[in-house]
Structures are given as structure tokens and as C-alpha cells.
Design an enzyme around this catalytic site. Sequence first.
Site, PDB file in Angstrom:
ATOM      1  N   ASP A 166      35.215  25.261 -12.180  1.00 37.62           N
ATOM      2  CA  ASP A 166      34.790  26.213 -13.206  1.00 37.62           C
ATOM      3  C   ASP A 166      33.264  26.237 -13.274  1.00 37.62           C
ATOM      4  O   ASP A 166      32.638  25.197 -13.497  1.00 37.62           O
ATOM      5  CB  ASP A 166      35.375  25.789 -14.555  1.00 37.62           C
ATOM      6  CG  ASP A 166      35.251  26.874 -15.618  1.00 37.62           C
ATOM      7  OD1 ASP A 166      34.259  27.631 -15.580  1.00 37.62           O
ATOM      8  OD2 ASP A 166      36.146  26.962 -16.482  1.00 37.62           O
ATOM      9  N   ASP A 202      31.578  29.963  -5.539  1.00 36.60           N
ATOM     10  CA  ASP A 202      31.161  31.351  -5.350  1.00 36.60           C
ATOM     11  C   ASP A 202      30.141  31.757  -6.418  1.00 36.60           C
ATOM     12  O   ASP A 202      29.864  32.938  -6.590  1.00 36.60           O
ATOM     13  CB  ASP A 202      32.363  32.299  -5.363  1.00 36.60           C
ATOM     14  CG  ASP A 202      33.144  32.231  -6.665  1.00 36.60           C
ATOM     15  OD1 ASP A 202      32.864  31.333  -7.482  1.00 36.60           O
ATOM     16  OD2 ASP A 202      34.048  33.073  -6.867  1.00 36.60           O
TER      17      ASP A 202
END
Length: 263
Positions: A166, A202
Site C-alpha cells: 500500500d 507502481d
Amino acid sequence: MLPQDPSTEPTPADDAAPVDSAGQASAPSPADPEGVAHPRRIRSFVRRAGRTSTGQQRAIDEVGPRMMVPYAPQPLDWEATFGRKAPSILEIGFGMGETTAHIAGLRPQDNFLGCEVHEPGVGALLKLIDERGLANVRILQHDAVEVIAHMLTDDCLDGVHIYFPDPWHKKRHNKRRLVQPPLVKVLAARLKPGGYIHCATDWEEYAHQMLEVLSGEPLLENTSTAADGFAERPDYRPVTKFERRGVRLGHGVWDVVFRKRAA
């Protein structure tokens, strides 16, 4: 083998939710580098409310007793857990388990211990273990930071995988990110000389934080010789559906691979 059923996608965590409802620990604080559980610790994850499908629950009930390891605050006996002595890889937060199963299939010579708190993900990986006949994967459904602190000993790991954790992208939530100096310090101690930590994200700003944190650990060295410090994606890490979609939208993915220096 268990019957097939559609996989249940995890429900994205609400980034406004400040803590895990179960009250588990998360990334260790600088004052507590060994990650000892503390009810006021800043948590790096929230428990998602995704539904466990019938097939996933069946896998938990039928495959889980063979492939799940109960949490216990004592050193893990790797040889007894896997029934053999082999290189040991820890994966922190395996999501729905597709990447874990893929890598375990490619590397049958290695043992993989996956830590995940999300029950649908645990069930999904257990289904894949059963469907693909994977004997080299075990699952611990518990906060990985507590597992690292209390079940893993120094020089026991050959590798650590942390894929797409996360990003906690809001600035006020950055402190919840998993990859922080106290955790990396403990992971470096748990690695054998020559063992590696492989992170992927990402989220570019988090990628640079990962690079900075890992570079700041004296026991580790970067395997990349690229000017920016990032690594090429290793062949064993598959490109996920989520990743392919992101690439089509112009999003980047960054891999960071560090190795523990020889003693």
C-alpha cells in the site's frame, strides 16, 4: 483438488481508515526496531472487507490445515514446517497469491512463506496451491512485522519479497508505509549474507523512498548498476494484470533489489 470458482478481488482499503480494525501491529517504530506488538503502533495496513468466496473458504477449510502455519511467538522451525531443508523466501503481503504461486512454481527448489492478513487472499492462494500441486508454499495469516520480530531468527532468510505494498499516497499517511528504516534493519539482520530484498511498486515517490531506505541500511548493497539505482524486473517476477493495465495507462513500475553484504 478443489473445484474451480471465480476469484474474489480484494476490496481496496479506504485510505481514510486510520487503523486495522483487528488491532494488529504494523511497521515498527524507530523506538521499537524489533517490531514488538503495541496497541498504539502506526499500522501499515487496514483489514479489507472483501467477501471470501465459497471456493476460497473450502480451500481454507480443506487445504489450510496442511499449508497454514499458526502464529506463535517463538522461532520457526523451517525444516519441520516444510519437511525439508531448502532456501527460505519470505513474502510480505501476497494479495490474492497469483504472483506467489507463479514464483513458487518456477522455483521448486525454494521454500516460500507468505504472510497475509486478508482472508480472501489467503483462500485464493490456498486454492492455487491445491490446483497447481505446490508443496513449497506455507501461509501465515498474521501481521508480518510480528512474524519477523518473533518467529524469524537472524541469518535465516535467503530472500524477501515485498510487491506493491500500500503506497499510502496521501502525505499525512506516508508514515504508515511498510518500507521504513526500522523494518529494513530487522530484515537485513534476518537475511543470510548474500540474501536479497526485492521490492516492487507502481508509485514513483514510494519507489524513491524504498531506494533511499534500503540504501541507508549498512548491511545491504544495491544490485543495480543503473544510474537511477532501480533494477530490471527479474524474470521470476511475473507481470500482473493490474500491472499490465497500469502500463497501458502510462504508469510506471519500479523494482528495487538489494543484497546483504558478505560477512
